[in-house]
Design a protein around this motif. Structure first.
Motif, PDB file in Angstrom:
ATOM      1  N   GLY A 147       0.838  -1.189   0.000  1.00  0.00           N
ATOM      2  CA  GLY A 147       0.000   0.000   0.000  1.00  0.00           C
ATOM      3  C   GLY A 147       0.874   1.239   0.000  1.00  0.00           C
ATOM      4  N   ILE A 148       0.233   2.396  -0.135  1.00  0.00           N
ATOM      5  CA  ILE A 148       0.983   3.641  -0.172  1.00  0.00           C
ATOM      6  C   ILE A 148       1.644   3.923   1.175  1.00  0.00           C
ATOM      7  CG2 ILE A 148       0.698   6.139  -0.264  1.00  0.00           C
ATOM      8  CD1 ILE A 148       0.860   4.973  -2.977  1.00  0.00           C
ATOM      9  N   ASP A 149       0.917   3.686   2.271  1.00  0.00           N
ATOM     10  CA  ASP A 149       1.448   4.069   3.581  1.00  0.00           C
ATOM     11  C   ASP A 149       2.119   2.922   4.322  1.00  0.00           C
ATOM     12  OD1 ASP A 149      -0.924   2.688   3.943  1.00  0.00           O
ATOM     13  OD2 ASP A 149      -1.421   3.747   5.795  1.00  0.00           O
ATOM     14  N   ARG A 150       1.895   1.674   3.883  1.00  0.00           N
ATOM     15  CA  ARG A 150       2.495   0.553   4.601  1.00  0.00           C
ATOM     16  C   ARG A 150       2.526  -0.694   3.721  1.00  0.00           C
ATOM     17  NH1 ARG A 150      -1.288  -0.049   9.611  1.00  0.00           N
ATOM     18  NH2 ARG A 150      -1.345   2.196   9.302  1.00  0.00           N
ATOM     19  N   LYS A 151       3.355  -1.642   4.143  1.00  0.00           N
ATOM     20  CA  LYS A 151       3.384  -2.971   3.547  1.00  0.00           C
ATOM     21  C   LYS A 151       2.964  -3.963   4.627  1.00  0.00           C
ATOM     22  CE  LYS A 151       7.388  -1.825   0.670  1.00  0.00           C
ATOM     23  NZ  LYS A 151       8.816  -2.153   0.408  1.00  0.00           N
ATOM     24  N   THR A 152       2.181  -4.951   4.241  1.00  0.00           N
ATOM     25  CA  THR A 152       1.721  -5.970   5.181  1.00  0.00           C
ATOM     26  C   THR A 152       2.195  -7.328   4.690  1.00  0.00           C
ATOM     27  OG1 THR A 152      -0.237  -4.662   5.739  1.00  0.00           O
ATOM     28  CG2 THR A 152      -0.266  -6.983   6.337  1.00  0.00           C
ATOM     29  N   PHE A 153       2.899  -8.049   5.554  1.00  0.00           N
ATOM     30  CA  PHE A 153       3.499  -9.327   5.193  1.00  0.00           C
ATOM     31  C   PHE A 153       2.804 -10.449   5.951  1.00  0.00           C
ATOM     32  CE2 PHE A 153       6.739 -12.651   5.348  1.00  0.00           C
ATOM     33  CZ  PHE A 153       7.137 -12.699   4.023  1.00  0.00           C
ATOM     34  N   ASP A 196       1.226  -5.843  18.460  1.00  0.00           N
ATOM     35  CA  ASP A 196      -0.201  -5.495  18.471  1.00  0.00           C
ATOM     36  C   ASP A 196      -0.406  -4.000  18.673  1.00  0.00           C
ATOM     37  OD1 ASP A 196      -1.042  -8.086  18.005  1.00  0.00           O
ATOM     38  OD2 ASP A 196      -1.152  -8.588  20.130  1.00  0.00           O
ATOM     39  N   GLY A 197       0.463  -3.195  18.046  1.00  0.00           N
ATOM     40  CA  GLY A 197       0.289  -1.749  18.062  1.00  0.00           C
ATOM     41  C   GLY A 197       0.761  -1.046  19.311  1.00  0.00           C
ATOM     42  N   ILE A 212       3.018 -15.377  15.147  1.00  0.00           N
ATOM     43  CA  ILE A 212       2.862 -14.103  14.441  1.00  0.00           C
ATOM     44  C   ILE A 212       1.942 -14.295  13.240  1.00  0.00           C
ATOM     45  CG2 ILE A 212       4.053 -12.250  13.235  1.00  0.00           C
ATOM     46  CD1 ILE A 212       6.549 -12.952  14.819  1.00  0.00           C
ATOM     47  N   GLU A 213       0.908 -13.478  13.165  1.00  0.00           N
ATOM     48  CA  GLU A 213      -0.028 -13.539  12.041  1.00  0.00           C
ATOM     49  C   GLU A 213       0.478 -12.733  10.853  1.00  0.00           C
ATOM     50  OE1 GLU A 213      -4.366 -11.621  11.116  1.00  0.00           O
ATOM     51  OE2 GLU A 213      -4.210 -12.860  12.916  1.00  0.00           O
ATOM     52  N   ARG A 214       0.904 -11.491  11.120  1.00  0.00           N
ATOM     53  CA  ARG A 214       1.392 -10.641  10.034  1.00  0.00           C
ATOM     54  C   ARG A 214       2.324  -9.580  10.616  1.00  0.00           C
ATOM     55  NH1 ARG A 214      -3.794  -8.821  11.167  1.00  0.00           N
ATOM     56  NH2 ARG A 214      -3.982  -6.563  11.552  1.00  0.00           N
ATOM     57  N   VAL A 215       3.080  -8.960   9.729  1.00  0.00           N
ATOM     58  CA  VAL A 215       3.985  -7.875  10.102  1.00  0.00           C
ATOM     59  C   VAL A 215       3.665  -6.677   9.210  1.00  0.00           C
ATOM     60  CG1 VAL A 215       6.378  -7.109  10.189  1.00  0.00           C
ATOM     61  CG2 VAL A 215       5.804  -9.440  10.858  1.00  0.00           C
ATOM     62  N   GLY A 232      10.955   4.563  11.203  1.00  0.00           N
ATOM     63  CA  GLY A 232       9.735   3.878  10.819  1.00  0.00           C
ATOM     64  C   GLY A 232       9.226   2.979  11.947  1.00  0.00           C
ATOM     65  N   ILE A 233       8.191   2.224  11.642  1.00  0.00           N
ATOM     66  CA  ILE A 233       7.554   1.348  12.625  1.00  0.00           C
ATOM     67  C   ILE A 233       7.393  -0.041  12.019  1.00  0.00           C
ATOM     68  CG2 ILE A 233       5.386   0.854  13.846  1.00  0.00           C
ATOM     69  CD1 ILE A 233       5.039   3.844  14.221  1.00  0.00           C
ATOM     70  N   ILE A 234       7.742  -1.059  12.803  1.00  0.00           N
ATOM     71  CA  ILE A 234       7.430  -2.444  12.460  1.00  0.00           C
ATOM     72  C   ILE A 234       6.456  -2.950  13.513  1.00  0.00           C
ATOM     73  CG2 ILE A 234       8.329  -4.782  12.217  1.00  0.00           C
ATOM     74  CD1 ILE A 234      10.885  -3.680  11.154  1.00  0.00           C
ATOM     75  N   ASN A 235       5.239  -3.228  13.089  1.00  0.00           N
ATOM     76  CA  ASN A 235       4.201  -3.695  14.006  1.00  0.00           C
ATOM     77  C   ASN A 235       3.998  -5.194  13.823  1.00  0.00           C
ATOM     78  OD1 ASN A 235       2.095  -3.666  15.907  1.00  0.00           O
ATOM     79  ND2 ASN A 235       0.563  -3.368  14.297  1.00  0.00           N
ATOM     80  N   VAL A 236       4.278  -5.959  14.879  1.00  0.00           N
ATOM     81  CA  VAL A 236       4.104  -7.406  14.859  1.00  0.00           C
ATOM     82  C   VAL A 236       2.714  -7.728  15.396  1.00  0.00           C
ATOM     83  CG1 VAL A 236       4.954  -9.601  15.741  1.00  0.00           C
ATOM     84  CG2 VAL A 236       6.571  -7.769  15.189  1.00  0.00           C
TER      85      VAL A 236
END
Length: 845
Positions: A147-153, A196-197, A212-215, A232-236
């Motif tokens: 996405g423009i503001d983030r990537k979800t793995f 979880d934010g 872990i479900e997604r990053v 930046g931020i890495i949200n697990v």
């Protein structure tokens, strides 16, 4: 910990009793007519009923799960006890078929308590697969959503990390790299890690990959997020199943060197409750090699040489338990409590072989050093969340409290021996014993409010308080003839960090251009103290009103759709990076007598202005994201190294430190500029193969002058990563449902103030086989196929030239077996309802 457990148990008992006393189903008032849905899931091609297809019903406005079941052998399903005044969204899925969604509402003219039944008829699912000869091709959701503001793995699709830890997950995500110490970098910057934010006291190697479900990767966060996210931020995001009934996942794994893993996750969803619990064990070992080659200089002229080779045997054991529950008070109010308890035990035994050579590279004397380290830590995290959804769609308010607690202890015994080339004693043996302990408490309180205003406008605002208390005690002793002498490098260190914040962002649209403008205000204070010497240090931002800019962090996002599947975005944010504990702690790490490390209590935060331009295009066979960015960092926190002074050597003489040892610490440079371009492509090649290449190109310039020494440097570097996935679904039972994955990464040399980091590369492989109707999986993976991941650095100053590398992990092989199970009609709370023992959602056959 005990009060938390008592609170959880008391809540569990109280809510359990309430559940058994309920008189009306969850989605039905006492006087309302109940609703019932019936239907059949069939194959769109032949109209045959599908067995065990999943049918889930959600309340449309709140997206709350209202009921569900697996279809009977003939495809039939029925869901009872529904409120006829609500509108629902039905989601039907089956393996190998495309998902089907439909909006459902009842005839609201019904009166009394007579059941209103609605027949949905045959719901047709279309097969996602087609045959090419003997191979079945199944459409797959891509592992990376851009996405423009983030990537979800999607971590479940990451074969190389199965049975591993969060560190293994990060190595296989585009844009993310992991250094030799397990530190995670995002575009060559240190991001803030959330779970979880929310902030966490856990390290990534203490989080099982299977949990872990997604990053989520957010490279340039808006004002809504913590300002201390310069990198930046890495949200697990951890897994938390909410399917109806009892569901679970069990896995066991083993490998080499010394790898043993086990994981059990259980989830119970019934009525207004969702209980979850997870237990994990992870053990690993390995023998890593490090090398150092140095030239000692005087005003740039080489005087002598030093070589060192070290081998480290590592043992790591992690235990963790995570449990909690969601309580759906009603359709609009949800309460969640989560408790995480973890413990780690570590052992490191190191042998160092040292060569001291003269100007002619002839041996002057040799050194041999052994270091035996044992450490333990305990971590716990408690989270309480309440969320209220207003009647207006999308409008909500949430409040949460997050408390993290941790303790650690550390003990090390060091022996140094020295000898001439003929074997005679060069100097007496020296022994050092270190002992340390620490305690950490973190409290985060946060309230967020979201208020949409029409289709394109939205106001978001919130408050946040973060308090971090830390205490560290370290004692070092010189051991001689059975007696101990306390060394000056011992210290008792404590600090408190406080950050109080408020933010507001407004999202809207004007002339086809979407925008989001935000402002965050943070007051931060750091109070540190060296208890033994009563020395105090720290910082406060802002110090006074005229420095108010130090507390304000604006952000602006502009976006526009320029064609079908194409969007551009321009964004700006201002962030802060506060020095962490290890960067400020004046503790001297003497594990390597030639390369010692120390924190700098005088460090100050750095401030970064970040600009990005993004172009995103999606098309039938893939997507492309291109980013051009620029970052200017004032007061950049960077590493600085120099040979120790005579005064420093005198203070550490009994600690077996070499007179020419290099002391590394951290300083604030004047500024750093970083220009970059990142290109990410996700492309299908045929129906079975997809590739995801990522390239990040950077030009960095550091301007710094320390002690009248110009440390400025500049240069170009590149990072590249390629992920290849191949999936086969064949008619043959043996070849059916095999998946293969390969991940390769490369980091070119990168300039640092006093030299450069050396290149690094590595390849990970994974394969997976699904069987037992997709309930079980077999995974085999190889991390660091060529055993090549090692972090090297070249330092070049007037007093020394050093070429060295270290490594923490070694090549590993791992096999993991996973089994999923579930029972949708499992009931923990049973009660009579018209003579039948049924819960709020009767989804039994």
């Amino acid at each position: 910990m005990k009060p938390v457990l008592v609170l959880f148990i008391a809540s569990f008992i109280t809510i359990s009793l309430c559940a058994q006393e309920e008189k009306a189903p969850r989605n039905q008032s006492a006087n309302a007519a109940p609703g019932k849905l019936i239907g059949k899931i069939v194959d769109a091609k032949n109209n045959k009923g599908l067995d065990a297809a999943s049918v889930q019903l959600f309340e449309k406005n709140t997206n709350t799960l209202a009921g569900g079941m697996l279809t009977k052998p003939n495809g039939d399903f029925d869901i009872s006890h529904l409120s006829i005044t609500d509108t629902f969204k039905l989601v039907a899925t089956a393996i190998g078929y495309a998902k089907q969604e439909m909006i459902i509402f009842f005839d609201k003219s019904a009166k009394g308590n007579e059941t209103v039944e609605k027949d949905l008829g045959n719901i047709k699912l279309t097969a996602e697969s087609q045959y090419l000869g003997s191979v079945t091709v199944v459409a797959q959701k891509p592992a990376l959503q851009m996405g423009i503001d983030r990537k979800t793995f999607d971590v479940e699709k990451n074969l190389a990390s199965a049975g591993g830890t969060g560190i293994d997950v990060m190595r296989n995500i585009p844009s993310v790299t992991v250094d030799v110490d397990g530190n995670v970098l995002l575009r060559n910057n240190s991001p803030q890690i959330f779970v979880d934010g929310r902030p966490t006291i856990l390290t990534l190697d203490q989080i099982p990959a299977d949990n872990i479900e997604r990053v989520e990767l957010i490279t340039n966060p808006s004002a809504k997020f913590d300002a201390a996210s310069t990198g930046g931020i890495i949200n697990v995001v951890l897994k938390k199943n909410k399917k109806l009934g009892l569901n679970g996942l069990a896995s066991v794994g083993a490998g080499t060197p010394g790898i043993y893993t086990g994981n059990l996750a259980l989830n119970l969803r019934q009525g207004k409750f969702n209980f979850f619990v997870n237990g994990n064990y992870n053990e690993s070992g390995g023998r890593a090699k490090s090398e150092t080659y140095r030239q000692n200089k005087d005003n740039g002229i080489v005087q002598d040489y030093f070589n060192q080779v070290a081998y480290t045997d590592r043992e790591r054991r992690f235990y963790s338990v995570r449990f909690g529950m969601d309580f759906f008070l009603d359709n609009r109010n949800t309460f969640t409590i989560t408790q995480n308890i973890g413990r780690g035990k570590f052992g490191n035994f190191e042998d160092q072989n040292q060569e001291y050579l003269d100007i002619h590279r002839q041996a002057d004397h040799y050194g041999f050093r052994t270091s035996d380290n044992r450490s333990n830590n305990e971590r716990s995290s408690t989270q309480l969340i309440f969320k209220h959804n207003f009647v207006e769609s999308g409008k909500s308010i949430s409040a949460d409290i997050n408390y993290n607690h941790g303790t650690n202890d550390d003990n090390t015994n060091i022996l140094n021996t020295y000898a001439y080339p003929d074997g005679s004693i060069y100097s007496p043996d020296s022994r050092v014993r270190n002992e340390g302990a620490g305690r950490n408490n973190q409290l985060t309180i946060q309230v967020d409010y979201v208020d949409p205003n029409g289709e394109n406008n939205k106001l978001e605002t919130g408050l946040r308080t973060y308090i971090n208390d830390f205490t560290s005690i370290f004692n070092a002793y010189s051991v001689n003839n059975g007696s101990e002498f306390k060394l000056p490098l011992s210290n008792h260190y404590k600090y408190q960090e406080m950050v109080h914040a408020a933010y507001a962002t407004y999202t809207g649209k004007w002339q086809g251009i979407g925008y989001q403008a935000g402002l965050r205000a943070e007051y931060s204070k750091f109070d540190g103290e060296l208890v033994d010497s009563a020395q105090k240090f720290g910082y406060q931002f802002p110090q006074q009103l005229k420095n108010i800019w130090d507390a304000l962090f604006p952000s602006l996002y502009l976006s526009k759709t320029i064609g079908e599947g194409q969007e551009i975005q321009l964004n700006y944010s201002r962030r802060i990076r506060r020095p962490d504990f290890w960067q400020m702690n004046p503790f001297v790490d003497i594990n390597d007598p030639l390369n010692i490390r120390q924190g700098n209590p005088a460090l100050r935060p750095e401030f970064t202005n970040s600009f990005e331009f993004n172009y995103n295009k999606t098309y039938f066979t893939g997507s492309f994201l291109g980013v051009i960015y620029f970052r200017n960092t004032q007061g950049d926190i960077t590493r600085y190294s120099d040979t120790i002074s005579a005064e420093q050597f005198e203070r550490l003489n009994n600690a077996a430190i070499d007179p020419s040892a290099i002391l590394s610490t951290f300083v604030n440079a004047q500024y750093q500029n970083r220009w970059g371009a990142e290109l990410t492509l996700q492309q299908k090649l045929g129906q079975q193969l997809d590739i995801t290449p990522t390239v990040d190109m950077q030009y960095k310039k550091v301007v710094s002058n320390i002690n009248n020494t110009d440390l400025s440097n500049e240069g170009f570097n590149i990072e590249a990563k390629l992920i290849i996935n191949y999936r086969v679904a064949a008619k043959s039972a043996f070849w059916n449902k095999w998946s293969f994955q390969a991940t390769g990464e490369y980091e070119s040399p990168e300039v640092v103030p006093q030299g450069k980091r050396k290149e690094m590369y590595g390849i990970d492989l994974g394969l997976r086989k699904e069987f037992l109707k997709n309930k079980a999986t077999f995974t085999f993976n190889v991390n660091d196929l060529f055993n090549s991941r090692k972090r090297g650095i070249i330092s070049d100053t007037e007093s020394f030239y050093q070429d060295a590398y270290r490594r923490w992990n070694v090549r590993s092989f791992r096999v993991t077996l996973t089994y999923k199970f579930g029972k949708t009609d499992f009931q923990l709370f049973k009660r009579n309802n018209n003579g039948h023992g049924q819960d709020d959602h009767d989804d039994r056959d």
